[in-house]
Design a protein around this motif. Structure first.
Motif, PDB file in Angstrom:
ATOM      1  N   VAL A 116     -15.061   6.701   0.746  1.00 23.09           N
ATOM      2  CA  VAL A 116     -16.432   6.379   0.339  1.00 23.09           C
ATOM      3  C   VAL A 116     -17.193   5.667   1.454  1.00 23.09           C
ATOM      4  O   VAL A 116     -18.278   6.108   1.843  1.00 23.09           O
ATOM      5  CB  VAL A 116     -16.455   5.588  -0.985  1.00 23.09           C
ATOM      6  N   LYS A 152     -15.216   7.611  -7.887  1.00 20.29           N
ATOM      7  CA  LYS A 152     -15.340   8.648  -8.926  1.00 20.29           C
ATOM      8  C   LYS A 152     -16.094   9.861  -8.365  1.00 20.29           C
ATOM      9  O   LYS A 152     -15.713  11.018  -8.622  1.00 20.29           O
ATOM     10  CB  LYS A 152     -16.035   8.103 -10.164  1.00 20.29           C
ATOM     11  N   ASP A 153     -17.149   9.630  -7.585  1.00 22.09           N
ATOM     12  CA  ASP A 153     -17.874  10.727  -6.942  1.00 22.09           C
ATOM     13  C   ASP A 153     -16.927  11.517  -6.048  1.00 22.09           C
ATOM     14  O   ASP A 153     -16.924  12.752  -6.044  1.00 22.09           O
ATOM     15  CB  ASP A 153     -19.033  10.201  -6.094  1.00 22.09           C
ATOM     16  N   ASN A 168     -25.485  10.831   0.095  1.00 24.93           N
ATOM     17  CA  ASN A 168     -26.168  10.732  -1.193  1.00 24.93           C
ATOM     18  C   ASN A 168     -25.293  11.181  -2.363  1.00 24.93           C
ATOM     19  O   ASN A 168     -25.475  10.723  -3.485  1.00 24.93           O
ATOM     20  CB  ASN A 168     -27.473  11.537  -1.176  1.00 24.93           C
ATOM     21  N   LEU A 169     -24.360  12.079  -2.113  1.00 18.36           N
ATOM     22  CA  LEU A 169     -23.468  12.548  -3.173  1.00 18.36           C
ATOM     23  C   LEU A 169     -22.316  11.584  -3.449  1.00 18.36           C
ATOM     24  O   LEU A 169     -21.820  11.511  -4.562  1.00 18.36           O
ATOM     25  CB  LEU A 169     -22.873  13.915  -2.809  1.00 18.36           C
ATOM     26  N   ILE A 170     -21.870  10.867  -2.420  1.00 15.60           N
ATOM     27  CA  ILE A 170     -20.661  10.053  -2.522  1.00 15.60           C
ATOM     28  C   ILE A 170     -21.024   8.577  -2.422  1.00 15.60           C
ATOM     29  O   ILE A 170     -21.313   8.073  -1.344  1.00 15.60           O
ATOM     30  CB  ILE A 170     -19.649  10.430  -1.422  1.00 15.60           C
ATOM     31  N   ASN A 171     -20.991   7.919  -3.560  1.00 16.38           N
ATOM     32  CA  ASN A 171     -21.262   6.482  -3.591  1.00 16.38           C
ATOM     33  C   ASN A 171     -20.121   5.692  -4.213  1.00 16.38           C
ATOM     34  O   ASN A 171     -20.032   4.486  -4.024  1.00 16.38           O
ATOM     35  CB  ASN A 171     -22.567   6.195  -4.341  1.00 16.38           C
ATOM     36  N   THR A 172     -19.268   6.368  -4.967  1.00 18.19           N
ATOM     37  CA  THR A 172     -18.146   5.693  -5.626  1.00 18.19           C
ATOM     38  C   THR A 172     -16.895   6.554  -5.472  1.00 18.19           C
ATOM     39  O   THR A 172     -16.981   7.742  -5.122  1.00 18.19           O
ATOM     40  CB  THR A 172     -18.422   5.500  -7.139  1.00 18.19           C
ATOM     41  N   ILE A 207     -14.500  13.638  -8.144  1.00 19.11           N
ATOM     42  CA  ILE A 207     -15.150  14.816  -8.727  1.00 19.11           C
ATOM     43  C   ILE A 207     -15.308  15.918  -7.683  1.00 19.11           C
ATOM     44  O   ILE A 207     -15.002  17.088  -7.946  1.00 19.11           O
ATOM     45  CB  ILE A 207     -16.527  14.439  -9.336  1.00 19.11           C
ATOM     46  N   LEU A 208     -15.757  15.560  -6.485  1.00 23.17           N
ATOM     47  CA  LEU A 208     -15.941  16.555  -5.428  1.00 23.17           C
ATOM     48  C   LEU A 208     -14.609  17.163  -4.992  1.00 23.17           C
ATOM     49  O   LEU A 208     -14.529  18.365  -4.717  1.00 23.17           O
ATOM     50  CB  LEU A 208     -16.667  15.936  -4.237  1.00 23.17           C
ATOM     51  N   ASN A 266     -20.408   7.057   3.643  1.00 24.09           N
ATOM     52  CA  ASN A 266     -21.639   6.282   3.566  1.00 24.09           C
ATOM     53  C   ASN A 266     -22.170   5.855   4.926  1.00 24.09           C
ATOM     54  O   ASN A 266     -23.341   5.509   5.045  1.00 24.09           O
ATOM     55  CB  ASN A 266     -21.453   5.048   2.676  1.00 24.09           C
TER      56      ASN A 266
END
Length: 188
Positions: A170, A149-150, A143-147, A153-154, A174
């Motif tokens: 990613v 960019k996500d 749920n936190l990692i979809n792109t 950031i993490l 997923n």
């Protein structure tokens, strides 16, 4: 008392004695493997599992197959029966060492874990009373990692370490809990 039909979706084609014998042999082998990974001094000089790369990779693939899973309760009982006072790390620590050493390395990340689809199936999915901590964590990461960019950031905030290319990471996250079932509420 544990009964084999309570832990497996399909009937087992062995007599109770044959089935117990298989679980004991496989469980002892896995425990010995975990101990040899954690305690290198236990390895024999010419142990094919550790001297031949192909053998270890074959073994890893075999260990992650769902049909080859030994229930945690069996592993725990066998481990306690074979305790060695000089090599006394708890079983869960040996499992963590195994996972950290061999399943979370960059060279195996795109290959073995993508074939598993879920790390949680190794502990939680085969035990009725297991808390769904790994599966819940996998759902959280999905749920936190979809792109990418996500992922960036993490990683920048040191929430996770990523050894993969973000474009590969990613899809990995997923499908981390693919083919698993969440028995209880999500923890995270």
């Amino acid at each position: 008392m544990w009964r084999k039909n309570e832990c497996y979706a399909e009937p087992i084609g062995y007599s109770p004695n044959e089935f117990v014998r298989i679980l004991v042999i496989e469980g002892c082998f896995i425990i010995e493997l975990f101990r040899k990974i954690a305690y290198k001094e236990l390895r024999e000089k010419n142990d094919l599992i550790f001297t031949g790369d192909w053998m270890f990779l074959f073994l890893l693939h075999d260990l992650i197959l769902l049909e080859n899973q030994v229930p945690w309760i069996v592993m725990d009982r066998l481990f306690n029966m074979t305790m060695d006072p000089t090599h006394n790390k708890p079983l869960i620590e040996l499992v963590k060492t195994f996972l950290h050493t061999f399943l979370f390395t960059e060279s195996l990340m795109a290959t073995l874990l993508s074939q598993i689809g879920s790390i949680s199936s190794i502990f939680e999915q085969c035990c009725l009373d297991c808390e769904p901590r790994f599966t819940s964590y996998a759902i959280l990461l999905d749920n936190l990692i979809n792109t990418t960019k996500d992922m960036d950031i993490l990683c920048e905030n040191k929430v996770i370490d990523n050894w993969l290319n973000p474009d590969d990471a990613v899809p990995f996250f997923n499908k981390l809990y693919y083919n698993t079932h969440l028995k209880k509420e999500i923890y995270y």
